[in-house]
Design a protein around this motif. Structure first.
Motif, PDB file in Angstrom:
ATOM      1  N   ALA A  17     -14.690 -75.667  32.391  1.00  0.00           N
ATOM      2  CA  ALA A  17     -15.755 -75.729  33.445  1.00  0.00           C
ATOM      3  C   ALA A  17     -14.806 -77.018  34.775  1.00  0.00           C
ATOM      4  O   ALA A  17     -15.253 -77.465  35.243  1.00  0.00           O
ATOM      5  CB  ALA A  17     -16.843 -76.143  33.058  1.00  0.00           C
ATOM      6  N   SER A  18     -13.860 -77.190  33.312  1.00  0.00           N
ATOM      7  CA  SER A  18     -13.130 -78.716  33.873  1.00  0.00           C
ATOM      8  C   SER A  18     -11.622 -78.384  34.707  1.00  0.00           C
ATOM      9  O   SER A  18     -11.534 -79.735  34.837  1.00  0.00           O
ATOM     10  CB  SER A  18     -12.842 -80.038  32.170  1.00  0.00           C
ATOM     11  N   HIS A  19     -11.867 -77.051  34.162  1.00  0.00           N
ATOM     12  CA  HIS A  19     -10.025 -76.973  35.471  1.00  0.00           C
ATOM     13  C   HIS A  19      -9.745 -76.004  36.344  1.00  0.00           C
ATOM     14  O   HIS A  19     -11.732 -74.657  35.823  1.00  0.00           O
ATOM     15  CB  HIS A  19      -8.969 -77.272  34.666  1.00  0.00           C
ATOM     16  N   GLU A  20      -9.419 -75.832  37.293  1.00  0.00           N
ATOM     17  CA  GLU A  20      -9.420 -74.346  37.521  1.00  0.00           C
ATOM     18  C   GLU A  20      -8.281 -72.984  37.587  1.00  0.00           C
ATOM     19  O   GLU A  20      -8.046 -72.723  38.461  1.00  0.00           O
ATOM     20  CB  GLU A  20      -9.588 -74.661  39.025  1.00  0.00           C
ATOM     21  N   SER A  21      -7.714 -73.680  36.907  1.00  0.00           N
ATOM     22  CA  SER A  21      -5.784 -73.035  35.967  1.00  0.00           C
ATOM     23  C   SER A  21      -6.953 -71.936  35.765  1.00  0.00           C
ATOM     24  O   SER A  21      -7.478 -71.563  35.884  1.00  0.00           O
ATOM     25  CB  SER A  21      -5.243 -73.940  35.400  1.00  0.00           C
ATOM     26  N   GLU A  22      -5.493 -70.544  36.190  1.00  0.00           N
ATOM     27  CA  GLU A  22      -5.464 -69.631  35.733  1.00  0.00           C
ATOM     28  C   GLU A  22      -5.571 -69.481  34.303  1.00  0.00           C
ATOM     29  O   GLU A  22      -6.042 -68.137  33.488  1.00  0.00           O
ATOM     30  CB  GLU A  22      -4.358 -68.408  36.751  1.00  0.00           C
ATOM     31  N   LEU A  50     -12.378 -86.620  29.902  1.00  0.00           N
ATOM     32  CA  LEU A  50     -13.382 -85.675  28.741  1.00  0.00           C
ATOM     33  C   LEU A  50     -14.680 -85.054  29.491  1.00  0.00           C
ATOM     34  O   LEU A  50     -15.311 -85.397  31.146  1.00  0.00           O
ATOM     35  CB  LEU A  50     -13.502 -86.535  27.924  1.00  0.00           C
ATOM     36  N   PRO A  51     -14.881 -83.920  29.313  1.00  0.00           N
ATOM     37  CA  PRO A  51     -15.732 -83.246  30.296  1.00  0.00           C
ATOM     38  C   PRO A  51     -17.802 -84.340  30.318  1.00  0.00           C
ATOM     39  O   PRO A  51     -17.698 -85.081  28.729  1.00  0.00           O
ATOM     40  CB  PRO A  51     -15.971 -82.400  29.821  1.00  0.00           C
ATOM     41  N   GLU A  52     -18.172 -84.418  31.125  1.00  0.00           N
ATOM     42  CA  GLU A  52     -19.168 -85.540  30.435  1.00  0.00           C
ATOM     43  C   GLU A  52     -19.991 -85.030  29.627  1.00  0.00           C
ATOM     44  O   GLU A  52     -20.792 -86.065  28.851  1.00  0.00           O
ATOM     45  CB  GLU A  52     -19.927 -85.493  31.981  1.00  0.00           C
ATOM     46  N   ARG A  53     -20.054 -84.216  29.215  1.00  0.00           N
ATOM     47  CA  ARG A  53     -20.861 -83.663  28.135  1.00  0.00           C
ATOM     48  C   ARG A  53     -20.524 -83.381  26.718  1.00  0.00           C
ATOM     49  O   ARG A  53     -21.081 -83.144  25.770  1.00  0.00           O
ATOM     50  CB  ARG A  53     -21.715 -82.582  28.467  1.00  0.00           C
ATOM     51  N   PHE A  54     -18.878 -83.810  26.988  1.00  0.00           N
ATOM     52  CA  PHE A  54     -18.414 -84.182  25.755  1.00  0.00           C
ATOM     53  C   PHE A  54     -19.214 -84.578  24.235  1.00  0.00           C
ATOM     54  O   PHE A  54     -18.900 -84.299  23.125  1.00  0.00           O
ATOM     55  CB  PHE A  54     -16.652 -84.159  25.850  1.00  0.00           C
ATOM     56  N   MET A  55     -19.149 -86.178  24.688  1.00  0.00           N
ATOM     57  CA  MET A  55     -19.669 -86.859  23.673  1.00  0.00           C
ATOM     58  C   MET A  55     -20.896 -86.262  22.952  1.00  0.00           C
ATOM     59  O   MET A  55     -20.992 -86.847  21.343  1.00  0.00           O
ATOM     60  CB  MET A  55     -19.281 -88.314  23.809  1.00  0.00           C
ATOM     61  N   GLU A  56     -22.028 -86.121  24.162  1.00  0.00           N
ATOM     62  CA  GLU A  56     -22.987 -85.674  22.999  1.00  0.00           C
ATOM     63  C   GLU A  56     -23.043 -84.548  22.868  1.00  0.00           C
ATOM     64  O   GLU A  56     -23.343 -84.523  21.301  1.00  0.00           O
ATOM     65  CB  GLU A  56     -23.650 -85.519  24.555  1.00  0.00           C
ATOM     66  N   TRP A  57     -21.898 -83.478  22.824  1.00  0.00           N
ATOM     67  CA  TRP A  57     -21.910 -82.387  21.984  1.00  0.00           C
ATOM     68  C   TRP A  57     -21.061 -82.536  20.871  1.00  0.00           C
ATOM     69  O   TRP A  57     -21.503 -82.444  19.650  1.00  0.00           O
ATOM     70  CB  TRP A  57     -20.962 -81.429  23.006  1.00  0.00           C
TER      71      TRP A  57
END
Length: 464
Positions: free
Chosen positions: A299-304, A444-451
């Protein structure tokens, strides 16, 4: 009957080879001179005719093929994968042709081969495994030369009957500790960013080969797969349907489909997707925490590519071992500024990629990334999983009746997921409250620290 001829003080003998010229249809003859008497010449000719009758004869014409020529033609006759073909070409170019290229195939003697084998052992830059591969390729060439009628037997002894016994040296390894893996992941986070953190945990929790990780595409990765499977092979239609039922049905299991590895053609050519080593296409279930990390990463990037490089491209274009892994495993000093030579003058400039100090990981300094794959098997063995589940996960095939009758069941896969998840939670429970990972060079993804906090909390609850 051989034909003796006197030449000065010596005798020469000619004999019919039993073959005809492909164009003129005339019989082909071989000859040999230098005999002191007529009887000696006739005896030699009779021996050659006996060889011809018993299919043991190698004509001077065939036996005169040089190894340099045979090296070129032999490589065109083997059917191997592109990586194996590249390695074989390297062995021939660097060691086989330089030593034997100017010698006729039929003139290679067993004693000369043994001397070459000892010479290879004395070379400090040739390890035991690499030397074994060189000798194996040479042995294959000599076996094929016998089949091609270029020599009567191979100079390579298939079973050594003499010489001092030398025990095979094995690489010294230490058990893979999850605390060390955690430090590797944190180092990857500090140096590479969030893709690096997920890369290390995925590598350790799946046992995938590095090139398979480089070539992992988002359509073959949870949570997209198996719904996103391109289904490019009509012959695999039954497998596609089974995957949908097994991994996305009533009781779904997060999984990665190993379909490709990313390699360069010939080692230095254009990068491309190739089948995994030994055609070991397989499905790897992953523990829940890895599945959640992969979902955040995609969800954090659009790379193949599931794991894009630092600049967002394909990892195959980076020298991963040197530019990534050595810094992750060996550590490096803080890089806020660096020195350089500019127009003959020494300068100190700001780093374009300032990084904090990255600590070395005990037990991993100088060690290769591939040992994470070895460590994954160690963990599976420690947790008591069946051989068929372990070897299939590693991309190996069990030989004999055991491999024929065994099959990996969903129960086995869920057991693998549970043991790996339990190993992670037991470790997460040892992290102190409020623990934070090192800073990342990219957001970092927004919910990474919460996770992460929830993982630590779940780990402590499971250990209570």
């Amino acid at each position: 009957m051989p034909y003796p001829e006197q030449r000065g003080n010596k005798w020469r003998v000619r004999w019919n080879t039993g073959k005809k010229h492909p164009e003129t249809g005339k019989w082909l003859y071989d000859s040999k001179g230098g005999f002191d008497t007529r009887d000696d010449a006739i005896a030699y000719g009779l021996d050659r005719e006996s060889d011809i009758r018993n299919d043991r004869y190698i004509s001077r014409r065939d036996g005169s093929v040089l190894m340099s020529e045979y090296c070129r033609t032999w490589q065109q006759t083997i059917r191997v994968g592109h990586l194996r073909r590249r390695n074989i070409a390297s062995y021939i170019k660097l060691y086989i042709e330089p030593r034997w290229g100017d010698i006729a195939v039929a003139d290679i003697r067993a004693s000369a081969y043994r001397a070459w084998e000892l010479w290879l052992e004395d070379q400090p830059n040739i390890g035991d495994r690499y030397r074994g591969e060189i000798l194996l390729v040479f042995s294959m060439m000599m076996d094929d030369a016998v089949d091609d009628g270029l020599r009567q037997s191979s100079p390579v002894q298939k079973k050594k009957r003499r010489g001092q016994y030398v025990k095979t040296k094995r690489e010294r390894k230490r058990p893979m500790l999850i605390a060390d893996v955690h430090q590797l992941a944190c180092n990857a986070l500090a140096f590479w960013g969030f893709p690096g953190y997920v890369y290390v945990w995925t590598s350790v929790m799946t046992g995938m080969r590095p090139a398979e990780l480089y070539g992992l595409r988002r359509e073959y990765c949870t949570p997209n797969w198996p719904t996103s499977d391109p289904r490019i092979d009509p012959a695999e239609e039954a497998r596609y349907e089974d995957d949908m039922e097994r991994y996305a049905g009533a009781s779904p299991m997060p999984a990665i489909r190993v379909e490709w590895q990313h390699q360069r053609a010939g080692g230095t050519g254009a990068p491309g997707l190739y089948p995994p080593k030994y055609e070991s296409r397989r499905t790897l279930v992953v523990p829940d925490f890895v599945a959640e990390l992969l979902e955040m990463l995609l969800a954090s990037h659009e790379s193949e590519w599931v794991f894009p490089s630092i600049n967002g491209g394909a990892l195959i274009n980076a020298n991963f071992t040197y530019h990534y892994w050595r810094r992750i495993a060996d550590g490096q000093e803080a890089r806020e500024v660096f020195s350089r030579q500019w127009r003959g003058r020494q300068q100190t400039v700001d780093s374009r990629r300032p990084l904090p100090a990255i600590p070395a990981v005990p037990g991993w300094q100088g060690k290769r990334q591939y040992l994470t794959r070895h460590g994954h098997k160690e963990w599976l063995d420690e947790d008591g999983h069946s051989r068929i589940a372990v070897e299939t996960r590693m991309g190996h095939e069990l030989a004999g009746v055991e491999g024929l009758y065994s099959n990996v069941t969903p129960v086995m896969e869920r057991a693998v997921m549970a043991s790996l998840q339990g190993r992670w939670l037991r470790f997460a429970g040892t992290l102190p409250d409020g623990w934070e990972p090192p800073p990342s060079p990219t957001p970092l993804p927004e919910r990474f620290m919460e996770w992460l906090l929830l993982q630590v909390k779940a780990g402590k609850a499971a250990s209570a």
